[in-house]
Write an enzyme that holds these catalytic residues in place. Structure first.
Site, PDB file in Angstrom:
ATOM      1  N   TRP A 145       0.879  -1.184   0.000  1.00 34.75           N
ATOM      2  CA  TRP A 145       0.000   0.000   0.000  1.00 34.75           C
ATOM      3  C   TRP A 145       0.914   1.231   0.000  1.00 34.75           C
ATOM      4  O   TRP A 145       1.756   1.356   0.907  1.00 34.75           O
ATOM      5  CB  TRP A 145      -0.855  -0.066   1.277  1.00 34.75           C
ATOM      6  CG  TRP A 145      -1.840   1.040   1.449  1.00 34.75           C
ATOM      7  CD1 TRP A 145      -2.742   1.504   0.533  1.00 34.75           C
ATOM      8  CD2 TRP A 145      -2.044   1.816   2.636  1.00 34.75           C
ATOM      9  NE1 TRP A 145      -3.500   2.505   1.072  1.00 34.75           N
ATOM     10  CE2 TRP A 145      -3.078   2.721   2.367  1.00 34.75           C
ATOM     11  CE3 TRP A 145      -1.451   1.829   3.904  1.00 34.75           C
ATOM     12  CZ2 TRP A 145      -3.544   3.630   3.304  1.00 34.75           C
ATOM     13  CZ3 TRP A 145      -1.923   2.734   4.839  1.00 34.75           C
ATOM     14  CH2 TRP A 145      -2.954   3.614   4.547  1.00 34.75           C
ATOM     15  N   ASP A 158      -0.472  -5.221   9.238  1.00 32.08           N
ATOM     16  CA  ASP A 158      -1.511  -4.259   8.898  1.00 32.08           C
ATOM     17  C   ASP A 158      -2.707  -5.070   8.404  1.00 32.08           C
ATOM     18  O   ASP A 158      -2.605  -5.786   7.407  1.00 32.08           O
ATOM     19  CB  ASP A 158      -0.980  -3.330   7.793  1.00 32.08           C
ATOM     20  CG  ASP A 158      -2.007  -2.304   7.357  1.00 32.08           C
ATOM     21  OD1 ASP A 158      -3.105  -2.262   7.941  1.00 32.08           O
ATOM     22  OD2 ASP A 158      -1.709  -1.536   6.418  1.00 32.08           O
ATOM     23  N   ALA A 175      -6.468  -4.610   7.152  1.00 37.12           N
ATOM     24  CA  ALA A 175      -7.444  -3.591   6.758  1.00 37.12           C
ATOM     25  C   ALA A 175      -8.665  -4.189   6.059  1.00 37.12           C
ATOM     26  O   ALA A 175      -9.584  -3.455   5.695  1.00 37.12           O
ATOM     27  CB  ALA A 175      -6.776  -2.558   5.843  1.00 37.12           C
ATOM     28  N   LYS A 188     -13.205  -0.676   5.937  1.00 42.27           N
ATOM     29  CA  LYS A 188     -13.798  -1.511   4.893  1.00 42.27           C
ATOM     30  C   LYS A 188     -14.836  -2.474   5.473  1.00 42.27           C
ATOM     31  O   LYS A 188     -15.945  -2.566   4.967  1.00 42.27           O
ATOM     32  CB  LYS A 188     -12.714  -2.323   4.174  1.00 42.27           C
ATOM     33  CG  LYS A 188     -11.444  -1.545   3.850  1.00 42.27           C
ATOM     34  CD  LYS A 188     -11.623  -0.593   2.705  1.00 42.27           C
ATOM     35  CE  LYS A 188     -10.676   0.584   2.720  1.00 42.27           C
ATOM     36  NZ  LYS A 188      -9.267   0.414   2.694  1.00 42.27           N
TER      37      LYS A 188
HETATM   38  C1  LIG Z   1      -3.292  -2.088   3.424  1.00 42.86           C
HETATM   39  C2  LIG Z   1      -4.044  -0.934   3.998  1.00 42.86           C
HETATM   40  N1  LIG Z   1      -3.754  -0.514   5.228  1.00 42.86           N
HETATM   41  C3  LIG Z   1      -4.402   0.503   5.796  1.00 42.86           C
HETATM   42  C4  LIG Z   1      -5.400   1.170   5.130  1.00 42.86           C
HETATM   43  C5  LIG Z   1      -6.026   2.306   5.892  1.00 42.86           C
HETATM   44  O1  LIG Z   1      -7.322   2.524   5.792  1.00 42.86           O
HETATM   45  P1  LIG Z   1      -8.060   3.658   6.629  1.00 42.86           P
HETATM   46  O2  LIG Z   1      -7.049   4.636   7.118  1.00 42.86           O
HETATM   47  O3  LIG Z   1      -9.003   4.275   5.663  1.00 42.86           O
HETATM   48  O4  LIG Z   1      -8.739   2.963   7.753  1.00 42.86           O
HETATM   49  C6  LIG Z   1      -5.744   0.783   3.826  1.00 42.86           C
HETATM   50  C7  LIG Z   1      -6.749   1.499   3.064  1.00 42.86           C
HETATM   51  O5  LIG Z   1      -6.811   1.551   1.889  1.00 42.86           O
HETATM   52  C8  LIG Z   1      -5.048  -0.302   3.252  1.00 42.86           C
HETATM   53  O6  LIG Z   1      -5.329  -0.741   2.031  1.00 42.86           O
END
Ligand SMILES: Cc1ncc(COP(=O)(O)O)c(C=O)c1O
Length: 394
Positions: free
Chosen positions: A127, A208, A210, A243
């Site tokens: 990401w 991580d 998500a 999500k």
């Molecule tokens: C791998 C990953 N980590 C973290 C996030 C963080 O998402 P948010 O800050 O919107 O909760 C995302 C969002 O696209 C993601 O794809």
């Protein structure tokens, strides 16, 4: 002072959204932006979220500050969701954060504070915000091989070889499930091998997560995370509710710092609260309260799980339909990986010129590294995409 500022590079995905908006073609398809969309192209508010919000509206009698770590009930509920009971609660420090991004940011800051010379090993690709925040914080990053552009699966041998360059104290960042941007994931045997390497070399695990519930199921998607959390000495977990609860704009995340030595938990908890205080004081509460309300009420939790399962199955269905259609049109099995990938994304493994050709000739928008958002598809657009993929020669 402002004259010293330089223009920041444009965010590629936001630039893509703008181009899509300005494209006059009726048949255009947006597979770029990373939010779940249903068959009507809508990112819905989940039923349980609406019900929880109504309950909160009816019963909440104060909006005074919570605690620096957020509401402890939220941490407890999220720890239960992600880890079950594999790690005793007394070995986990946790704080609410603004989304998964906030959790990653706080984790990186904690790493820098605890060990300024630690390097963070990240998958290639990952990401993009991981790299961007790490660079911004001045933390050295090392890429490890991850995606095999031939098989479109995980290049596990390459990954392990590259991780062997990590030294004691370095951090290995892993995606808990539904790898973004590739859709290719480790199996349990591979998770175990990574854990062995982490333990042999004195590395720190960071995960991580998500997209819990978007891959193989709510419990199944935590198998790797649980194995790591219960097998290593120290581990950080950054979780996002954006999500799986559909609460993107509420900024709802959690950072956990796990230690095998329960005597360290209080100091860890204090440091996480300190980091919240320095960056924004109290973390956002509304999304966290919605999540807690859902997870602690049997009926709401069951309804949320049902809706999440519908979402997961619909994405799996779209994957299978696209893979089948590509098989039919191309007469080859080379697109079978789309059905094997998990989560919202798949990386096609196509050259940027071909991604650009899809946009220019067919009005199909995906990120330049050929990541497509499976949830952006529906029964009508799958044949159009499949045709275009075969026509441009991917
Ligand atoms: C791998 C990953 N980590 C973290 C996030 C963080 O998402 P948010 O800050 O919107 O909760 C995302 C969002 O696209 C993601 O794809």
């Amino acid at each position: 002072m402002y004259e010293h500022l330089k223009q920041q590079p444009a965010d590629k995905i936001l630039a893509l959204i703008q181009m899509y908006g300005e494209d006059p073609r009726d048949q255009k398809i947006d597979l770029g932006v990373g939010v779940y969309k249903n068959a009507e192209g809508v990112t819905p508010v989940m039923r349980a979220v609406k019900a929880a919000e109504q309950r909160i509206w009816e019963t909440q009698d104060s909006k005074a500050y919570t605690g620096l770590a957020g509401d402890p009930a939220y941490s407890d509920a999220m720890i239960g969701l992600i880890l079950g009971t594999v790690v005793p609660r007394g070995n986990i420090a946790a704080v609410a954060t603004p989304g998964g991004t906030g959790a990653c940011r706080q984790a990186f800051e904690l790493i820098r504070m605890a060990n300024p010379s630690a390097r963070v090993f990240v998958s290639n690709p990952t990401w993009p915000n991981h790299l961007s925040i790490l660079n911004y914080l001045g933390i050295e990053t090392v890429l490890y091989r991850y995606f095999d552009s031939e098989s479109r699966g995980v290049d596990f041998d390459g990954m392990m070889e590259d991780l062997k360059a990590a030294q004691a104290g370095d951090v290995v960042l892993l995606h808990g499930c539904c790898h973004n941007p590739t859709g290719a994931n480790l199996n349990l045997v591979q998770w175990q091998e990574v854990i062995n390497l982490i333990n042999e070399r004195g590395l720190i695990a960071m995960i991580d997560i998500a997209y819990q519930g978007f891959g193989d199921g709510l419990e199944e998607d935590t198998q790797g995370v649980r194995l790591v959390a219960s097998s290593v000495k120290e581990c950080l977990i950054a979780a996002s509710c954006s999500k799986n609860f559909g609460v993107y704009r509420e900024r709802t995340g959690l950072l956990m710092a796990i230690t095998a030595d329960a005597g360290q938990t209080a100091v860890l908890q204090g440091n996480l609260a300190f980091l919240n205080r320095q960056n924004y004081s109290f973390p956002p509460d509304h999304g966290a309260r919605v999540v807690t309300t859902i997870l602690t009420d049997d009926a709401l939790r069951a309804d949320w799980m049902n809706e999440l399962e519908e979402i997961r199955l619909s994405m799996l269905g779209l994957r299978q339909q696209l893979a089948d259609e590509l098989q039919r049109l191309s007469g080859s099995d080379r697109f079978g990986f789309i059905a094997e990938h998990r989560g919202m994304f798949s990386r096609l493994g196509a050259a940027p010129e071909l991604v650009e050709k899809l946009r220019a000739d067919h009005g199909i928008y995906m990120v330049g590294d050929s990541r497509l958002n499976i949830a952006g598809l529906n029964a009508k657009t799958i044949p159009i995409l499949a045709n275009a993929i075969v026509e441009v020669g991917i």
